[in-house]
Design an enzyme around this catalytic site. Structure first.
Site, PDB file in Angstrom:
ATOM      1  N   SER A  99       0.836  -1.203   0.000  1.00  0.00           N
ATOM      2  CA  SER A  99       0.000   0.000   0.000  1.00  0.00           C
ATOM      3  C   SER A  99       0.867   1.249   0.000  1.00  0.00           C
ATOM      4  CB  SER A  99      -0.920   0.003   1.214  1.00  0.00           C
ATOM      5  OG  SER A  99      -0.178  -0.036   2.418  1.00  0.00           O
ATOM      6  N   ASN A 100       2.136   1.097   0.397  1.00  0.00           N
ATOM      7  CA  ASN A 100       3.062   2.225   0.403  1.00  0.00           C
ATOM      8  C   ASN A 100       4.488   1.685   0.356  1.00  0.00           C
ATOM      9  OD1 ASN A 100       4.644   4.590   1.206  1.00  0.00           O
ATOM     10  ND2 ASN A 100       2.686   5.480   1.789  1.00  0.00           N
ATOM     11  N   PHE A 101       5.289   2.164  -0.585  1.00  0.00           N
ATOM     12  CA  PHE A 101       6.649   1.664  -0.761  1.00  0.00           C
ATOM     13  C   PHE A 101       7.702   2.491  -0.027  1.00  0.00           C
ATOM     14  CE2 PHE A 101       4.537  -0.496  -4.175  1.00  0.00           C
ATOM     15  CZ  PHE A 101       5.170  -1.728  -4.204  1.00  0.00           C
ATOM     16  N   HIS A 133      -4.194  13.607   1.085  1.00  0.00           N
ATOM     17  CA  HIS A 133      -3.491  13.399  -0.181  1.00  0.00           C
ATOM     18  C   HIS A 133      -3.868  14.476  -1.184  1.00  0.00           C
ATOM     19  CE1 HIS A 133      -2.642   9.345   1.369  1.00  0.00           C
ATOM     20  NE2 HIS A 133      -1.652   9.344   0.498  1.00  0.00           N
ATOM     21  N   HIS A 134      -3.136  14.494  -2.289  1.00  0.00           N
ATOM     22  CA  HIS A 134      -3.394  15.429  -3.380  1.00  0.00           C
ATOM     23  C   HIS A 134      -4.762  15.166  -4.008  1.00  0.00           C
ATOM     24  CE1 HIS A 134      -2.396  12.041  -6.057  1.00  0.00           C
ATOM     25  NE2 HIS A 134      -1.430  11.797  -5.184  1.00  0.00           N
ATOM     26  N   LYS A 137      -5.715  12.049  -6.355  1.00  0.00           N
ATOM     27  CA  LYS A 137      -5.839  10.674  -5.873  1.00  0.00           C
ATOM     28  C   LYS A 137      -7.276  10.206  -6.032  1.00  0.00           C
ATOM     29  CE  LYS A 137      -4.738   7.594  -2.012  1.00  0.00           C
ATOM     30  NZ  LYS A 137      -4.119   6.616  -2.940  1.00  0.00           N
ATOM     31  N   GLY A 143      -4.638   3.400   0.580  1.00  0.00           N
ATOM     32  CA  GLY A 143      -4.238   2.046   0.953  1.00  0.00           C
ATOM     33  C   GLY A 143      -3.410   2.028   2.216  1.00  0.00           C
TER      34      GLY A 143
END
Length: 241
Positions: A99-101, A133-134, A137, A143
């Protein structure tokens, strides 16, 4: 490595820049949906998908059927995640979804689990999650916010799940906001009448997400099976010992 970029928006372009700087080559750029592109698997070592929810499942499984490993950071399609994993294993490919790297966010995940464990039995505190978020999105909540909520749910057995933008007994509320030029901010708060406790992660740019995706692709190269960012972080820690 030869990398295919599935999704060539702002994130895809940032990934491209970092990948090239790390000595890799981008051999395929897909705007959103891979259906209109000819995929030559012998030229692709790993595909990285940051496309859109409606295209992600087809993009990913098309690669699996050609035995191309996939790193995926697209959210909003996860009702089909288990099916994608089955197709990956059936075709002897490799898959890493996160969901996030961001390395920092994955450290944040570990802090979230630790704090949730410490707050067990503290009935005077209520928990909530906020994500910002921007405006581009497409999905809400993020996520990352869902991952945070699921971690808390697994530790706090009295939670049934999460709810978007509202409070309800036995559910973790996630409040999603969309603002201009915000790469991503996540806050987990425990609030009582006496005080508040919170942990927060703020992304200052997309670079952390993009770098993490390239590190994940480097990790996945020549592997088979299902992996997570925890595996990538473990590999990085071993390399630095």
């Amino acid at each position: 490595m030869n990398i295919a970029l599935l999704g060539y928006g702002k994130m895809g372009k940032t990934i491209e820049e970092i990948a090239i700087n790390r000595g890799h080559e981008i051999v395929l750029k897909v705007e959103q949906d891979i259906s209109n592109y000819k995929v030559e698997e012998n030229k692709i070592d790993v595909a990285i998908d940051f496309s859109i929810p409606g295209a992600a499942f087809n993009n990913i499984t098309t690669c699996f059927r050609k035995s191309i490993p996939v790193v995926c950071g697209t959210t909003g399609w996860l009702d089909h995640l288990d099916e994608a994993k089955e197709i990956c294993l059936k075709n002897d490919s490799a898959f890493l979804y996160a969901s996030n790297f961001s390395v920092g966010v994955n450290i944040f995940f570990e802090l979230n689990k630790k704090l949730a464990s410490m707050m067990q039995g503290m009935e005077d505190y209520s928990v909530n999650i906020e994500e910002i978020h921007h405006t581009q999105k497409l999905d809400a909540p993020s996520g990352t916010a869902i991952t945070l909520a699921n971690q808390i749910k697994e530790i706090g057995t009295h939670f049934k799940g999460w709810k978007l933008d509202k409070k309800e007994d036995h559910f973790i509320p996630i409040f999603a906001k969309r603002e201009e030029n915000v790469p991503g901010t996540h806050t987990v708060s425990y609030v009582s009448e006496i005080d508040s406790i919170e942990i927060k992660h703020t992304a200052n740019s997309r670079l952390g997400f993009a770098l993490g995706a390239v590190l994940a692709a480097e990790f996945l190269h020549n592997k088979k099976g299902i992996f997570s960012m925890k595996d990538v972080l473990s590999g990085l820690l071993q390399d630095n010992v």
